[in-house]
Design a protein around this motif. Sequence first.
Motif, PDB file in Angstrom:
ATOM      1  N   HIS A  16      43.429  89.377 -29.956  1.00 58.20           N
ATOM      2  CA  HIS A  16      42.317  88.454 -30.189  1.00 58.20           C
ATOM      3  C   HIS A  16      42.765  87.042 -30.531  1.00 58.20           C
ATOM      4  O   HIS A  16      41.941  86.150 -30.701  1.00 58.20           O
ATOM      5  N   GLY A  17      44.084  86.801 -30.662  1.00 61.38           N
ATOM      6  CA  GLY A  17      44.564  85.510 -31.143  1.00 61.38           C
ATOM      7  C   GLY A  17      45.149  84.646 -30.052  1.00 61.38           C
ATOM      8  O   GLY A  17      44.809  84.768 -28.876  1.00 61.38           O
ATOM      9  N   GLY A  18      46.086  83.762 -30.473  1.00 62.01           N
ATOM     10  CA  GLY A  18      46.760  82.881 -29.516  1.00 62.01           C
ATOM     11  C   GLY A  18      46.174  81.484 -29.479  1.00 62.01           C
ATOM     12  O   GLY A  18      45.280  81.132 -30.242  1.00 62.01           O
ATOM     13  N   PHE A  19      46.723  80.638 -28.589  1.00 65.06           N
ATOM     14  CA  PHE A  19      46.228  79.290 -28.296  1.00 65.06           C
ATOM     15  C   PHE A  19      46.329  78.332 -29.477  1.00 65.06           C
ATOM     16  O   PHE A  19      45.366  78.064 -30.176  1.00 65.06           O
ATOM     17  N   ALA A  20      47.528  77.797 -29.662  1.00 62.39           N
ATOM     18  CA  ALA A  20      47.773  76.848 -30.748  1.00 62.39           C
ATOM     19  C   ALA A  20      46.851  75.640 -30.674  1.00 62.39           C
ATOM     20  O   ALA A  20      46.402  75.115 -31.699  1.00 62.39           O
ATOM     21  N   ALA A  21      46.535  75.184 -29.459  1.00 62.75           N
ATOM     22  CA  ALA A  21      45.728  73.970 -29.301  1.00 62.75           C
ATOM     23  C   ALA A  21      44.330  74.118 -29.886  1.00 62.75           C
ATOM     24  O   ALA A  21      43.683  73.133 -30.235  1.00 62.75           O
ATOM     25  N   ARG A  22      43.846  75.347 -29.984  1.00 59.50           N
ATOM     26  CA  ARG A  22      42.502  75.582 -30.521  1.00 59.50           C
ATOM     27  C   ARG A  22      42.481  75.689 -32.042  1.00 59.50           C
ATOM     28  O   ARG A  22      41.422  75.831 -32.643  1.00 59.50           O
ATOM     29  N   LYS A  23      43.667  75.628 -32.670  1.00 63.51           N
ATOM     30  CA  LYS A  23      43.753  75.878 -34.107  1.00 63.51           C
ATOM     31  C   LYS A  23      43.938  74.607 -34.926  1.00 63.51           C
ATOM     32  O   LYS A  23      44.143  74.682 -36.130  1.00 63.51           O
ATOM     33  N   GLY A  24      43.900  73.448 -34.277  1.00 65.06           N
ATOM     34  CA  GLY A  24      43.979  72.208 -35.019  1.00 65.06           C
ATOM     35  C   GLY A  24      45.335  71.537 -34.971  1.00 65.06           C
ATOM     36  O   GLY A  24      46.315  72.075 -34.454  1.00 65.06           O
ATOM     37  N   LYS A  36      47.620  70.813 -37.180  1.00 65.57           N
ATOM     38  CA  LYS A  36      48.773  71.403 -37.862  1.00 65.57           C
ATOM     39  C   LYS A  36      49.495  72.390 -36.950  1.00 65.57           C
ATOM     40  O   LYS A  36      50.727  72.377 -36.853  1.00 65.57           O
ATOM     41  N   HIS A  37      48.736  73.219 -36.247  1.00 62.41           N
ATOM     42  CA  HIS A  37      49.345  74.199 -35.347  1.00 62.41           C
ATOM     43  C   HIS A  37      49.962  73.516 -34.123  1.00 62.41           C
ATOM     44  O   HIS A  37      50.997  73.964 -33.621  1.00 62.41           O
ATOM     45  N   ILE A  38      49.340  72.458 -33.659  1.00 65.26           N
ATOM     46  CA  ILE A  38      49.910  71.724 -32.522  1.00 65.26           C
ATOM     47  C   ILE A  38      51.267  71.131 -32.907  1.00 65.26           C
ATOM     48  O   ILE A  38      52.237  71.219 -32.139  1.00 65.26           O
ATOM     49  N   LEU A  39      51.359  70.552 -34.105  1.00 69.81           N
ATOM     50  CA  LEU A  39      52.620  69.979 -34.567  1.00 69.81           C
ATOM     51  C   LEU A  39      53.687  71.064 -34.749  1.00 69.81           C
ATOM     52  O   LEU A  39      54.856  70.870 -34.396  1.00 69.81           O
ATOM     53  N   LEU A  40      53.279  72.227 -35.277  1.00 68.49           N
ATOM     54  CA  LEU A  40      54.214  73.341 -35.418  1.00 68.49           C
ATOM     55  C   LEU A  40      54.694  73.826 -34.057  1.00 68.49           C
ATOM     56  O   LEU A  40      55.870  74.170 -33.883  1.00 68.49           O
ATOM     57  N   PHE A  41      53.783  73.843 -33.086  1.00 69.66           N
ATOM     58  CA  PHE A  41      54.132  74.257 -31.725  1.00 69.66           C
ATOM     59  C   PHE A  41      55.215  73.338 -31.160  1.00 69.66           C
ATOM     60  O   PHE A  41      56.230  73.804 -30.627  1.00 69.66           O
TER      61      PHE A  41
END
Length: 272
Positions: free
Chosen positions: A240-248, A250-255
């Motif tokens: 049900h998870g995935g897609f860093a771009a949809r998480k804001g 902070k997650h994009i920078l971590l990616f």
Amino acid sequence: MNKAAELTISLVVYKPLLEQLSETLQSLALSLSHVSISYHVFIIDNTPENELSAVNQEFLAGFFNPSTFTYIRQKTNIGFGKAHNYTLGLNSKFHLVLNPDLTMSKDALEKSIEYLSKNTNCGLLTPHVTWSDGKVQRLCKKYPSVFILLLRGFAPQSIKRFFKSKLNDYEMVNEIDNHSVYINPPMVSGCFMFFRTDIWNKCAGFDERYFLYFEDFDLSIRVKKFCDIAYVPQVSIIHHGGFAARKGIKHILLFFKSMILFFNIHHWNWFK
């Protein structure tokens, strides 16, 4: 660490959605009820200790016998891979690295154990996965380029359609199906990584330089120094998870931070 169990499982949570986590734990408990070997579940909670967490001993006891699980609350968020590495050094026969946002079939663990027991050259099994809407999620992938990662993670659908053949090649769409075992894909994503425990220990688990993202790609590349990896579609889960771009942001920078680290450790590939 010495837990007397033949199957160990590590699951890392961080401010989890209780409904989603409950579904994961219910499916895990059901799948565990179909195995004939002893097991122990490690739940590592990365929710900082100064913040409320929905997870505690009482909550987990609603899914597992207290003697079959260990709950570890970290003081701070130490990172996904580092938290899973708490289970390094186990003496179990099999070890499962599990995400908290999936639903597994009731026979997923039984079939994973059966496959690794019969195929001693294999040290890591990856399953057939679908998204919540039934679409196939491709865990097996070729070595990425910077272009393909940015295209897949952040481009609008109109651009993705234009490069569909390139995306399909990266995700091995024409090489991997939902019924045939595939040996040694170049890399696998890690929402469900079923190890022979000695391989998990030989690899020293995840590289703790990755806080989040790409630690699974890195580990799957290192695993193949010791054994085969097998995609086994008879083992089935819903992710049900995935897609860093949809998480804001902070997650994009971590990616991006993890992507740069991954290419620095292995090798840079810009477009292919």
